[in-house]
Design a protein around this motif. Structure first.
Motif, PDB file in Angstrom:
ATOM      1  N   VAL A   1       0.996  -1.238   0.051  1.00  0.00           N
ATOM      2  CA  VAL A   1       0.085   0.060   0.302  1.00  0.00           C
ATOM      3  C   VAL A   1       1.034   0.705   0.165  1.00  0.00           C
ATOM      4  O   VAL A   1       1.255   1.649   0.923  1.00  0.00           O
ATOM      5  N   MET A   2       1.222   1.800  -1.585  1.00  0.00           N
ATOM      6  CA  MET A   2       2.111   3.170  -1.294  1.00  0.00           C
ATOM      7  C   MET A   2       1.045   4.825  -1.218  1.00  0.00           C
ATOM      8  O   MET A   2       0.078   5.228  -1.509  1.00  0.00           O
ATOM      9  N   ASP A   3       1.779   5.487  -0.946  1.00  0.00           N
ATOM     10  CA  ASP A   3       1.549   6.517  -1.014  1.00  0.00           C
ATOM     11  C   ASP A   3       1.619   7.274  -2.331  1.00  0.00           C
ATOM     12  O   ASP A   3       2.170   7.093  -2.605  1.00  0.00           O
ATOM     13  N   TRP A   4       0.372   7.853  -2.707  1.00  0.00           N
ATOM     14  CA  TRP A   4       0.583   8.357  -4.179  1.00  0.00           C
ATOM     15  C   TRP A   4       0.452  10.021  -3.571  1.00  0.00           C
ATOM     16  O   TRP A   4      -0.752  10.760  -3.390  1.00  0.00           O
ATOM     17  N   ALA A   5       1.152  11.507  -3.924  1.00  0.00           N
ATOM     18  CA  ALA A   5       0.598  12.617  -3.893  1.00  0.00           C
ATOM     19  C   ALA A   5      -0.442  13.093  -5.246  1.00  0.00           C
ATOM     20  O   ALA A   5      -0.882  12.650  -5.480  1.00  0.00           O
ATOM     21  N   LEU A   6      -0.670  14.453  -4.226  1.00  0.00           N
ATOM     22  CA  LEU A   6      -2.202  14.524  -4.871  1.00  0.00           C
ATOM     23  C   LEU A   6      -1.683  16.477  -4.444  1.00  0.00           C
ATOM     24  O   LEU A   6      -1.509  16.730  -4.023  1.00  0.00           O
ATOM     25  N   ASN A   7      -1.425  16.550  -6.289  1.00  0.00           N
ATOM     26  CA  ASN A   7      -1.269  18.124  -6.622  1.00  0.00           C
ATOM     27  C   ASN A   7      -1.877  19.010  -7.754  1.00  0.00           C
ATOM     28  O   ASN A   7      -2.882  18.197  -8.491  1.00  0.00           O
ATOM     29  N   GLU A   8      -2.361  20.136  -7.525  1.00  0.00           N
ATOM     30  CA  GLU A   8      -2.918  21.122  -7.825  1.00  0.00           C
ATOM     31  C   GLU A   8      -1.920  21.923  -8.663  1.00  0.00           C
ATOM     32  O   GLU A   8      -1.244  22.269  -8.253  1.00  0.00           O
ATOM     33  N   VAL A   9      -2.776  23.070  -9.208  1.00  0.00           N
ATOM     34  CA  VAL A   9      -2.637  23.939  -9.883  1.00  0.00           C
ATOM     35  C   VAL A   9      -2.699  25.135 -10.170  1.00  0.00           C
ATOM     36  O   VAL A   9      -4.084  24.696 -10.496  1.00  0.00           O
ATOM     37  N   VAL A  10      -2.380  26.881  -9.508  1.00  0.00           N
ATOM     38  CA  VAL A  10      -2.693  27.508 -10.326  1.00  0.00           C
ATOM     39  C   VAL A  10      -1.382  27.881 -10.947  1.00  0.00           C
ATOM     40  O   VAL A  10      -0.850  28.081 -10.900  1.00  0.00           O
ATOM     41  N   VAL A  11      -2.603  28.484 -11.822  1.00  0.00           N
ATOM     42  CA  VAL A  11      -1.722  29.224 -12.767  1.00  0.00           C
ATOM     43  C   VAL A  11      -2.063  30.910 -13.792  1.00  0.00           C
ATOM     44  O   VAL A  11      -3.826  31.254 -13.052  1.00  0.00           O
ATOM     45  N   ARG A  12      -1.450  32.161 -13.575  1.00  0.00           N
ATOM     46  CA  ARG A  12      -2.043  32.865 -14.199  1.00  0.00           C
ATOM     47  C   ARG A  12      -0.868  33.852 -15.265  1.00  0.00           C
ATOM     48  O   ARG A  12      -0.066  33.448 -15.476  1.00  0.00           O
ATOM     49  N   SER A  13      -2.558  33.786 -15.917  1.00  0.00           N
ATOM     50  CA  SER A  13      -2.055  34.255 -17.672  1.00  0.00           C
ATOM     51  C   SER A  13      -3.067  35.361 -17.562  1.00  0.00           C
ATOM     52  O   SER A  13      -3.643  35.097 -17.481  1.00  0.00           O
ATOM     53  N   GLY A  14      -2.554  36.270 -18.887  1.00  0.00           N
ATOM     54  CA  GLY A  14      -3.035  37.798 -19.045  1.00  0.00           C
ATOM     55  C   GLY A  14      -3.647  38.142 -17.168  1.00  0.00           C
ATOM     56  O   GLY A  14      -2.654  38.764 -16.126  1.00  0.00           O
ATOM     57  N   ASP A  15      -4.597  38.585 -17.600  1.00  0.00           N
ATOM     58  CA  ASP A  15      -5.982  39.238 -15.973  1.00  0.00           C
ATOM     59  C   ASP A  15      -6.139  37.576 -16.092  1.00  0.00           C
ATOM     60  O   ASP A  15      -7.528  37.848 -15.122  1.00  0.00           O
ATOM     61  N   ARG A  16      -6.343  36.505 -15.676  1.00  0.00           N
ATOM     62  CA  ARG A  16      -6.888  35.300 -15.504  1.00  0.00           C
ATOM     63  C   ARG A  16      -6.253  34.718 -14.637  1.00  0.00           C
ATOM     64  O   ARG A  16      -4.450  33.946 -14.914  1.00  0.00           O
ATOM     65  N   THR A  17      -6.443  34.098 -13.358  1.00  0.00           N
ATOM     66  CA  THR A  17      -6.419  33.333 -12.163  1.00  0.00           C
ATOM     67  C   THR A  17      -7.446  32.222 -12.902  1.00  0.00           C
ATOM     68  O   THR A  17      -8.045  32.060 -12.318  1.00  0.00           O
ATOM     69  N   ILE A  18      -6.609  31.099 -12.749  1.00  0.00           N
ATOM     70  CA  ILE A  18      -7.159  29.515 -13.040  1.00  0.00           C
ATOM     71  C   ILE A  18      -5.915  28.935 -11.991  1.00  0.00           C
ATOM     72  O   ILE A  18      -5.206  28.392 -11.924  1.00  0.00           O
TER      73      ILE A  18
END
Length: 303
Positions: A67-84
């Protein structure tokens, strides 16, 4: 090591002993990888069609338990005037996973105000990708005109999901079905669906791949001469050496094999870096071709 993951130095703000975010730039695009902790998965669920001896040898070579551990990653992106926001972690949908569910607090610690978010991109609607949006109070913090992007195939599938080709425990399918149903009930009116791909912001393109789920998608970033691909769940920790292994959460295992094989081939040829949901934090790496397979080459952290 058993140490608490919080510094007790008395410094200001959210002071972690172990970092939970990592920032980089792709040309003019700002990118931040945010850790939602780790989830545990059984080796059998990791590779349902693998020869048990081969699977055990793979784990043994990496000093990994069954039974192994997996990471759980999310991403925040800023491009121009958008925050995603790209995916939202597990949230509190599955409290039986005690080492995760920290997405919203870690966004706050990173200085990300949910009220500034213009767009959310979902690679797919499994509970560890939509769960953060279901945490009490999160929806109220989002702006009324937030745009949530997902493929049309993904939105349609979760109206009446079919788990016949997966290999998950029954309780897990109930959890996943419940999270997707709640997500569609709360956010369905904000969905902006696409058939094949969509440009969310300058240099930020989401593209449907299918495989892991019918509408699973990847997000490609491009600015100047720089590139980066967030592969979601299309590439998993074992995928570099064993693209043929089926993951128990895949809704079309054969298509998932074709998708990750194609992605790894193209990324190895281009040298473009990738991020993955379940690759070790911060998961930035490149793909090297080795014989008939591939090798994961971690990127050096830039300070």
């Amino acid at each position: 090591m058993g140490q608490d993951n919080t510094s007790h130095s008395g410094g200001p703000g959210y002071d972690e002993l172990v970092p939970s975010r990592y920032a980089l730039r792709v040309g003019e695009i700002d990118v931040m990888v945010v850790s939602d902790g780790i989830i545990s998965i059984s080796a059998e669920a990791m590779a349902t069609n693998a020869d048990p001896a081969v699977r055990s040898a793979w784990l043994h070579e990496r000093l990994q338990p069954e039974v192994m551990d997996w990471a759980l990653n999310e991403v925040v992106v800023r491009s121009g005037d958008r925050t995603i926001l790209i995916d939202s972690g597990l949230g509190l949908e599955a409290p039986s996973f005690p080492k995760t569910g920290r997405w919203s607090s870690r966004l706050e610690a990173a200085g990300i105000d949910l009220a500034d978010v213009t767009d959310v991109v979902l690679t797919h609607m499994h509970f560890d990708h939509v769960g953060g949006l279901l945490v009490d109070g999160v929806q109220d913090q989002l702006r009324p005109d937030v745009r949530i992007h997902a493929s049309a195939a993904e939105a349609e599938f979760w109206q009446a999901p079919d788990f016949s080709r997966t290999a998950m425990p029954g309780a897990m399918t109930d959890m996943i079905r419940s999270a997707a149903k709640r997500f569609l009930a709360q956010y369905g009116s904000k969905l902006q669906t696409f058939e094949t791909d969509a440009e969310v912001a300058p240099g930020v393109v989401v593209t449907r791949t299918g495989g892991h789920t019918p509408g699973h998608s990847v997000v490609r970033l491009a600015s100047g001469g720089d590139r980066l691909t967030f592969v979601g769940d299309a590439v998993l920790p074992h995928s570099f050496e064993h693209q043929e292994w089926h993951n128990g959460f895949e809704h079309d295992p054969e298509e998932a094999v074709r998708v990750r094989t194609r992605l790894l081939r193209d990324l190895a040829a281009s040298g473009e870096p990738l991020l993955g949901t379940h690759l070790p934090f911060p998961s930035i790496c490149r793909v090297a071709a080795v014989g008939n397979g591939y090798r994961w080459v971690p990127a050096l952290w830039n300070y």
